[in-house]
Enzyme design. Structure first.
Site, PDB file in Angstrom:
ATOM      1  N   ASP A  62     111.689  28.195  26.180  1.00 49.71           N
ATOM      2  CA  ASP A  62     110.683  27.002  26.881  1.00 49.71           C
ATOM      3  C   ASP A  62     110.679  28.390  28.055  1.00 49.71           C
ATOM      4  OD1 ASP A  62     113.078  26.451  28.559  1.00 49.71           O
ATOM      5  OD2 ASP A  62     113.337  24.696  28.158  1.00 49.71           O
ATOM      6  N   SER A  63     109.498  26.936  29.130  1.00 44.89           N
ATOM      7  CA  SER A  63     109.702  27.729  30.311  1.00 44.89           C
ATOM      8  C   SER A  63     110.011  27.321  30.920  1.00 44.89           C
ATOM      9  CB  SER A  63     108.064  27.637  30.415  1.00 44.89           C
ATOM     10  OG  SER A  63     107.826  26.098  30.811  1.00 44.89           O
TER      11      SER A  63
ATOM     12  N   PHE B 248     110.386  21.898  32.184  1.00 43.36           N
ATOM     13  CA  PHE B 248     110.056  20.681  31.872  1.00 43.36           C
ATOM     14  C   PHE B 248     111.732  20.141  32.436  1.00 43.36           C
ATOM     15  CE2 PHE B 248     112.957  17.204  30.119  1.00 43.36           C
ATOM     16  CZ  PHE B 248     112.567  16.969  29.342  1.00 43.36           C
TER      17      PHE B 248
ATOM     18  N   ASP C 289     111.822  20.118  18.037  1.00 44.68           N
ATOM     19  CA  ASP C 289     113.303  20.305  18.895  1.00 44.68           C
ATOM     20  C   ASP C 289     113.897  18.889  19.685  1.00 44.68           C
ATOM     21  OD1 ASP C 289     112.154  20.725  21.040  1.00 44.68           O
ATOM     22  OD2 ASP C 289     113.886  21.001  22.112  1.00 44.68           O
TER      23      ASP C 289
ATOM     24  N   CYS D  17     126.369  14.041   2.489  1.00 44.63           N
ATOM     25  CA  CYS D  17     126.340  14.925   2.884  1.00 44.63           C
ATOM     26  C   CYS D  17     127.129  15.718   2.493  1.00 44.63           C
ATOM     27  CB  CYS D  17     126.855  14.711   4.584  1.00 44.63           C
ATOM     28  SG  CYS D  17     126.298  15.914   5.020  1.00 44.63           S
TER      29      CYS D  17
ATOM     30  N   CYS E 293     128.553  18.530   4.673  1.00 37.53           N
ATOM     31  CA  CYS E 293     128.753  19.678   5.158  1.00 37.53           C
ATOM     32  C   CYS E 293     129.753  19.637   5.523  1.00 37.53           C
ATOM     33  CB  CYS E 293     128.095  18.842   7.048  1.00 37.53           C
ATOM     34  SG  CYS E 293     128.991  17.493   7.686  1.00 37.53           S
TER      35      CYS E 293
ATOM     36  N   CYS F  45     131.623  16.692   6.365  1.00 42.58           N
ATOM     37  CA  CYS F  45     131.380  15.700   5.607  1.00 42.58           C
ATOM     38  C   CYS F  45     133.073  15.913   4.096  1.00 42.58           C
ATOM     39  CB  CYS F  45     130.803  14.819   4.659  1.00 42.58           C
ATOM     40  SG  CYS F  45     129.417  13.946   6.641  1.00 42.58           S
TER      41      CYS F  45
ATOM     42  N   HIS G  64     128.136  18.231  11.732  1.00 42.01           N
ATOM     43  CA  HIS G  64     127.979  16.781  10.899  1.00 42.01           C
ATOM     44  C   HIS G  64     126.193  16.818  11.405  1.00 42.01           C
ATOM     45  CE1 HIS G  64     126.778  13.603   8.232  1.00 42.01           C
ATOM     46  NE2 HIS G  64     126.834  13.070   9.006  1.00 42.01           N
TER      47      HIS G  64
END
Lengths: 384, 384
Positions: free
Chosen positions: B104-105, B108, B280, B318, B320, B323, B349
């Site tokens: 990002d710049s 923000f 994002d 799930c 992952c 899990c 997760h």
């Protein structure tokens, strides 16, 4: 749980002595446990609360190839509770660790609480550091807790004296530790399920006569293995080694010997040279989190400004994930930014250093070059 | 570093539009970057300080198969400093991340500092949250920082207004954002090295006329891609979607569209349905650390007593690592014990849930079933 680890008990506990160094007495062997074989000498990473702080079970398996880790009975008893862990299939399944686990008796933690405990003949009354609730550990109850956890090696309750202690206090404490060990072992024999081993602990503060007396008495238990406790409690290092030298030769060659709570990397070969097979210590993981990284040529205090732009890995001779991918500058950045991944990368490295050292020591013993290895390590640690 | 990742630039930035849903306008495509291809729509995990909090670069690769992550220019500029990162081979090498990075710049973050900043025509003057030092970001300087970092997609400096803002304030701010974008893009064109793309950001608060005006003006830049910023600043969700609906149809189909800082899992298909390709958000990782776990059938607030003995994984659907190996009871225990490994397991997760949702969305678009997928997700989120 969708996928369980194989928890079938593969064999009862047995120690196989492979090679003894004729010059030093250093030993190479194998601990056969219900959760796999553990080549010795071995360093056991400490997994206090059902996790080795900062890393995952798969890291212990894949990165470190650890064969055994240590769990803390005191902590697991208080939280989440041993009955919860039993209900969930035991400690191995709870933490997804399919290999061996040794649990301590909780005694060391309880005696570290200081004002929060009271010793009686029956056991030790203490208050939880979490919420102040009163609890009692007896020689029998701490084994019951460890049976619920399902560890492969259980430790008997012992009294840990602070250093220094008077001979009189140490003698009384040693006798209590002996009575507790006999009670614990009787309980263990009555409950033994064939898969969990049980080690009593030699105490006696820094008095050789008490250490010898305690050892001789414990031999009558014909135990699965023997631990030397009450070291690393603030005494000079020479004294810890002296107590080990006093006790180890009295122990049966056929049983594994475990020195509890040591040590710095350069101490590992020293204990092995005195006939010790097993060690554990929070140093590699705790120091990692605090920014203290071990290398083969000294330490790296990661926050130091000298590492700000340092593109080198922590240790150029190390093959861990951290050293193969990240610079000192990156680790310093993560440390200063309080990033969680710093703790993971640092712990992966420090534990790898300890396990690599133990692997080298074992290899040196097996090929008959341990005395030369020991001399080279001593020379290196003098110049560091 | 002993072993470097291949950092050769494979291609210049290019967006390939593969399929557009005729009913909704949802798009599937591929971002071709100098660090690999990124199938879209894509959710980008946030790696604020050169690490996605709680997990390792290899977890992003092996567990999540993430193709692109986001880095925060403000944080990296202040610590460790972009020149340090440039010296160490750029952000990819610094963090051992061989795939794409969007930065990002910094705008923000600066505008979130509130009392610590002052906007002028030249840029924004601000004080470091770390030590109070004064710094200035200009449209040109934040691009120079991002060029030093070496990110694949750079963002231009924009002014982020708080919500609500008056039309007058929003208009003035939008005009400033436009002037900054033109200055930034002129600087970018003069320095472009062929490997880094640059996206301007549509602002205009919650005013459709300003959003349209800003979009039309930015189109003159013929930019590599376009972002919609200034959302997720506290406005009602319907308004964020409305602004997206206003802007997206005006953007060229041939360029990727990025909505910054969204969202909850059920918002992902909503933005995609409005023609958005990139998103994002810190939610999956931040919520993970705070004990809030996402599942396909609602949330799991891990500290709740109902999970004390719960042997089920967080989400039975799930795949992952978390899990597949650990119970809710274990995660609850680690969370209550403040164990670092809790954050790792939880983050693995939650990010997996987000990336799996985006994978499903992309697949649905490719096979022409996105409208049905969207209806089913809307129905499910109503009943949850």
């Amino acid at each position: 749980m969708q996928k369980a680890h194989p928890l079938q008990l593969r064999s009862v506990f047995r120690f196989e002595l492979q090679v003894t160094c004729p010059e030093t007495g250093a030993r190479a062997g194998v601990l056969h446990t219900a959760h796999g074989d553990v080549p010795t000498p071995v360093f056991m990473p400490v997994g206090t609360q059902a996790t080795v702080k900062g890393i995952l079970a798969r890291d212990l398996l894949n990165d470190l190839d650890a064969k055994i880790i240590l769990g803390n009975t005191y902590h697991l008893y208080l939280r989440p509770g041993h009955e919860t862990i039993r209900k969930l299939g035991g400690l191995h399944r709870f933490m997804a660790w399919p290999r061996a686990v040794l649990t301590d008796s909780g005694g060391f933690q309880v005696f570290s609480l200081d004002s929060l405990r009271k010793v009686t003949e029956e056991g030790v009354l203490f208050r939880s550091h979490l919420n102040g609730d009163s609890h009692m550990f007896t020689p029998e109850s701490t084994l019951d807790v460890q049976m619920a956890l399902g560890s492969d090696i259980m430790m008997v309750l012992d009294e840990c004296l602070a250093y220094p202690a008077s001979h009189e206090a140490a003698r009384a404490s040693t006798e209590r530790t002996l009575r507790w060990a006999r009670a614990a072992y009787a309980h263990y024999r009555s409950r033994a399920n064939g898969s969990q081993a049980c080690f009593p602990i030699v105490q006696g503060s820094m008095y050789a006569d008490l250490r010898r007396h305690c050892t001789e008495q414990l031999l009558e238990l014909d135990a699965d293995g023997y631990a030397i406790g009450g070291l690393s409690v603030g005494e000079p290092r020479a004294l810890s080694l002296e107590m080990t030298e006093t006790v180890a030769p009295l122990l049966p060659a056929s049983r594994p010997r475990y020195v509890m709570g040591v040590g710095m990397p350069d101490e590992l070969p020293e204990y092995v040279a005195r006939g010790i097979d097993m060690m554990d210590c929070v140093l590699p993981s705790r120091n990692a989190r605090n920014g203290y990284l071990f290398t083969r040529s000294g330490r790296v205090i990661v926050k130091q400004a000298q590492y700000k732009d340092d593109p080198r890995p922590v240790d150029e001779t190390c093959n861990c994930y951290t050293c193969k991918n990240f610079s000192r500058a990156y680790l310093r950045h993560l440390f200063l930014a309080s990033e969680i991944s710093y703790a993971t990368l640092a712990t992966l490295h420090n534990l790898r250093v300890y396990l690599d050292i133990m692997g080298e020591i074992r290899q040196a013993i097996l090929v008959g070059r341990f005395p030369a290895y020991l001399r080279s390590r001593r020379a290196a640690s003098v110049t560091e």
